[in-house]
Design an enzyme around this catalytic site. Structure first.
Site, short mmCIF file in Angstrom:
data_model
loop_
_atom_site.label_atom_id
_atom_site.label_comp_id
_atom_site.label_asym_id
_atom_site.label_seq_id
_atom_site.Cartn_x
_atom_site.Cartn_y
_atom_site.Cartn_z
CB CYS A 206 12.69 -11.59 1.06
SG CYS A 206 13.26 -9.97 0.67
CG ASP B 29 13.46 -7.97 -14.10
OD1 ASP B 29 13.18 -6.82 -13.70
OD2 ASP B 29 12.60 -8.83 -14.36
CG ASP B 30 12.57 -6.16 -10.09
OD1 ASP B 30 12.07 -7.00 -9.34
OD2 ASP B 30 12.00 -5.77 -11.12
N GLY C 298 -0.04 0.57 -5.24
CA GLY C 298 -1.26 -0.22 -5.13
C GLY C 298 -2.29 0.25 -6.13
CB SER D 223 12.16 -2.17 -11.35
OG SER D 223 11.55 -3.33 -11.83
CB CYS E 251 11.28 -2.95 3.51
SG CYS E 251 11.04 -3.91 2.01
CB CYS F 73 7.87 -10.58 2.81
SG CYS F 73 7.66 -9.01 3.69
CG ASN G 194 2.91 0.62 3.32
OD1 ASN G 194 4.02 1.11 3.26
ND2 ASN G 194 2.63 -0.53 2.75
N GLY G 195 1.58 -1.92 5.25
CA GLY G 195 2.35 -2.92 6.00
C GLY G 195 1.48 -4.11 6.36
CE1 TYR H 119 8.96 -3.73 -9.42
CE2 TYR H 119 7.98 -4.58 -7.41
CZ TYR H 119 7.87 -4.25 -8.74
OH TYR H 119 6.71 -4.43 -9.40
CB CYS I 38 13.95 -5.96 6.89
SG CYS I 38 13.22 -7.61 6.65
CB CYS J 58 -0.86 0.07 1.26
SG CYS J 58 -1.95 -1.30 1.47
#
Ligand code: SF4
Length: 480
Positions: A451, A362-363, A39, A300, A253, A399, A113-114, A259, A448, A12
């Site tokens: 991932c 790519d990302d 979003g 990206s 994050c 995640c 958001n989150g 990205y 963080c 979001c």
């Protein structure tokens, strides 16, 4: 992660304005449009005119949900807005935000958001206390908790502190009351939130946003970040700040830098574009290959492709044309339809790649199916060799803090080696940027990187982890 896509998605974007003179709702409308990349499934604005809070929200892009008539009808001195990509909660209208919650005669509106990892426990507790929910979203649990506690404590500020002590995860929240705007962020600072001002600070127009690109869109100046664990309040008395909960080890994050955030958004004085360019340079140092042309996968992959080309002195060019007018489609999650969806968005540029040895940047690689299709497109367009370079390490872990990678078995890097993935996507070579190489490109601080590493900064209740990890994998969570 959705069955209908092969990419990580931000959950979001949030935006809020407190103004003594300007039409806050109109500013929020433009701010949300600048955050639309965060979003595209639902959008909403809640506005306060001093007496009450009014709201318009629905499914679709900002322009599809909020008309100019709505902007005029909602005109207020303070407003908050939200754009959503659903990960927690269903994809229906009830999950669109902001969420309204009442306490006594008063109303609050909340946009988030989150992801709140223990929201289910809090929700069950609230249901036992007689609270009724309209959706299964974790954001509604936060709004209801704050509304309920604000009634008990006669203080929204106290209720926010209570929420921050009791709900865990990644969050950046804007909250609107009739007489104040609040903005607060999780104690690790996982999700981003910045503070800006429009005009002179003494004019009293304050702005909060997920990213600085939306401050630029309305002509606001960046003031600073909302700090981890901080609660910023803006009212007719001006802005004030307090620590809602003590800040914990910083864990921004890192995928925002790879990205999610728009390339023109700024952090610590540097643009995301510049950081991604550096990722491409580092990738070239770590995994060079002799070719004729470097291309990026739009959008990206473009800045790191430029960086990769610059570092090796290879020509950079366009290898794909992107159809910018394809809106998100909720298609049947069959492989055939997924492939059609990629073809609708991207097509190889034959003149550019024919008879060339190319590097395609790519990302990330998530399932691998889209990358396989992109490699095939380039070969069909006449590329002699296709070497794939990825601007971050392999995404191996799900995640829990606001990104839609639900289960580890969806991630190709969790199951296969780079060589097996190279063979699957049909590339001549494949390489990923190392984690140290990535960390050298972003501002100093704590990140963080769960991932990539499986080392999670926030504890996740066992019931939330159930079914998310492959057998035999060993994620690491903090002790407490
Ligand atoms: S796990 Fe990955 S995507 Fe999720 S917050 Fe951490 S770095 Fe970001």
């Amino acid at each position: 992660m959705r069955e209908d896509c092969d990419h990580l998605h931000e959950e979001c974007g949030v935006f809020g304005v407190w103004s003594s003179g300007q039409d806050a709702t109109r500013l929020v409308y433009f701010g949300l449009k600048a955050l639309q990349h965060r979003g595209q499934e639902s959008a909403g604005i809640a506005a306060a005119d001093g007496d009450s809070i009014m709201m318009r929200k629905g499914l679709g892009l900002v322009d599809q949900v909020i008309s100019q008539g709505d902007v005029a009808a909602l005109a207020g001195k303070a407003a908050i807005g939200h754009v959503r990509y659903a990960t927690s909660g269903a994809r229906d209208w009830q999950c669109a935000q902001p969420h309204l919650s009442n306490f006594g005669d008063a109303t609050i509106a909340l946009a988030h958001n989150g992801t709140l990892v223990n929201a289910d426990d809090v929700r069950e507790d609230l249901v036992r206390q007689g609270v009724r929910f309209r959706s299964d979203s974790d954001s509604e649990a936060a709004a209801s908790l704050i509304g309920l506690r604000a009634g008990d404590l006669h203080s929204v500020r106290e209720a926010i502190r209570y929420m921050m002590r009791n709900l865990e995860g990644g969050y950046a929240i804007v909250l609107l009351c009739e007489d104040a705007l609040y903005a607060f962020r999780d104690p690790h600072g996982i999700r981003p939130l910045v503070l800006g001002s429009l005009g002179k600070p003494e004019d009293g127009t304050w702005v909060v946003s997920s990213e600085t690109c939306a401050l630029d869109a309305i002509g606001a100046d960046f003031v600073r970040e909302v700090y981890p664990g901080e609660v910023v309040c803006v009212s007719s008395e001006g802005p004030s700040s307090e620590q809602g909960v003590p800040a914990l080890a910083e864990a921004r994050c890192i995928f925002e830098h790879v990205y999610f955030s728009r390339p023109d958004s700024v952090e610590c004085g540097g643009t995301m574009y510049g950081m991604r360019f550096s990722m491409g340079r580092n990738l070239a140092r770590e995994a060079p290959v002799e070719t004729d042309l470097v291309i990026g996968v739009p959008d990206s992959g473009l800045p790191p492709a430029e960086g990769y080309a610059a570092e090796l002195g290879i020509r950079y060019g366009e290898g794909f044309i992107k159809n910018r007018y394809v809106a998100r489609t909720f298609i049947e999650p069959t492989q055939g339809m997924r492939e059609l969806s990629v073809r609708m968005k991207l097509n190889a540029l034959r003149d550019s790649v024919r008879n060339k040895r190319i590097v395609m940047v790519d990302d990330s690689i998530v399932r691998g199916t889209t990358m396989r299709q992109l490699v095939r497109m380039q070969r069909d367009a006449g590329a002699r060799e296709v070497h794939v370079r990825i601007m971050c390490p392999e995404v191996r872990w799900p995640c829990f803090y606001g990104i839609d990678t639900d289960t580890q078995d969806q991630l190709i890097s969790a199951r296969y080696s780079p060589e097996e993935i190279r063979s699957f996507i049909g590339a001549d070579s494949l390489a990923f940027l190392s984690l140290p190489g990535l960390l050298r490109c972003v501002p100093a601080g704590g990140y963080c990187t769960a991932c990539y590493t499986g080392h999670y900064p926030v504890r996740v209740p066992p019931r939330q982890c159930e079914g998310h990890f492959l057998e035999g994998s060993h994620p690491r969570f903090p002790e407490t």
